[in-house]
Design an enzyme around this catalytic site. Sequence first.
Site, PDB file in Angstrom:
ATOM      1  N   HIS A  17       1.231   4.174   6.830  1.00 14.16           N
ATOM      2  CA  HIS A  17       0.652   5.051   5.807  1.00 14.16           C
ATOM      3  C   HIS A  17       1.078   6.494   6.028  1.00 14.16           C
ATOM      4  O   HIS A  17       1.612   6.840   7.076  1.00 14.16           O
ATOM      5  CB  HIS A  17      -0.878   4.952   5.806  1.00 14.16           C
ATOM      6  CG  HIS A  17      -1.387   3.736   5.092  1.00 14.16           C
ATOM      7  ND1 HIS A  17      -2.707   3.405   5.060  1.00 14.16           N
ATOM      8  CD2 HIS A  17      -0.750   2.758   4.399  1.00 14.16           C
ATOM      9  CE1 HIS A  17      -2.869   2.278   4.367  1.00 14.16           C
ATOM     10  NE2 HIS A  17      -1.688   1.870   3.964  1.00 14.16           N
TER      11      HIS A  17
ATOM     12  N   SER B 112       0.802  -1.226   0.000  1.00 18.64           N
ATOM     13  CA  SER B 112       0.000   0.000   0.000  1.00 18.64           C
ATOM     14  C   SER B 112       0.834   1.275   0.000  1.00 18.64           C
ATOM     15  O   SER B 112       0.312   2.344  -0.291  1.00 18.64           O
ATOM     16  CB  SER B 112      -0.954   0.010   1.203  1.00 18.64           C
ATOM     17  OG  SER B 112      -0.224   0.091   2.405  1.00 18.64           O
TER      18      SER B 112
ATOM     19  N   ASP C 259      -7.944   6.211   4.534  1.00 17.62           N
ATOM     20  CA  ASP C 259      -8.007   5.025   5.394  1.00 17.62           C
ATOM     21  C   ASP C 259      -9.253   4.931   6.269  1.00 17.62           C
ATOM     22  O   ASP C 259      -9.312   4.057   7.134  1.00 17.62           O
ATOM     23  CB  ASP C 259      -6.770   5.006   6.319  1.00 17.62           C
ATOM     24  CG  ASP C 259      -5.499   4.703   5.561  1.00 17.62           C
ATOM     25  OD1 ASP C 259      -5.580   4.187   4.432  1.00 17.62           O
ATOM     26  OD2 ASP C 259      -4.418   4.979   6.108  1.00 17.62           O
TER      27      ASP C 259
END
Length: 181
Positions: A98, A58, A124
Amino acid sequence: MGLLDMDFLDDVRRMNPRQLYYQVLNFGMIVSSALMIWKGLMVVTGSESPIVVVLSGSMEPAFFRGDLLFLTNYREEPIRVGEIVVFKIEGRDIPIVHRVLKVHEKEDGKVKFLTKGDNNSVDDRGLYAPGQLWLEKKDVVGRARGFVPYVGIVTILMNDYPKFKYAILACLGLFVLIHRE
């Protein structure tokens, strides 16, 4: 494998009890030293997990699956847009790596922020706990300060293939017990 077992058993039989006890203590020292180093890193970095492995794609192209990240988590440092954070979500065991997408600072000093993976098309909010729209500082495990590419792939292999993990641990244990220096 049978020949290796016989050699190992012969080596153990040839050891007197004192040598065997010494090898077991040596193994215990290695394990306790590793734990002390880990706890020391936790104190120095301020993070409950100073080293993590990227488990998904990701964050590509910034980080790839298997990259080893070094984290710090100093509470006095403000969270900024563009910073890469590792956070835990209530109800999930595995932390997520992230980038901070938006930050909201309230007048009372509370900070809330939104994250997104570089390789993901949406933020998210779908990953957060039900009803949670923003993360808070308490959710942050650490902030990425450096990385080593692909070193963590061994960790991924050990999680994906448990027999591989047990084989590596058995080999390391045998090496420590047999090695007499």
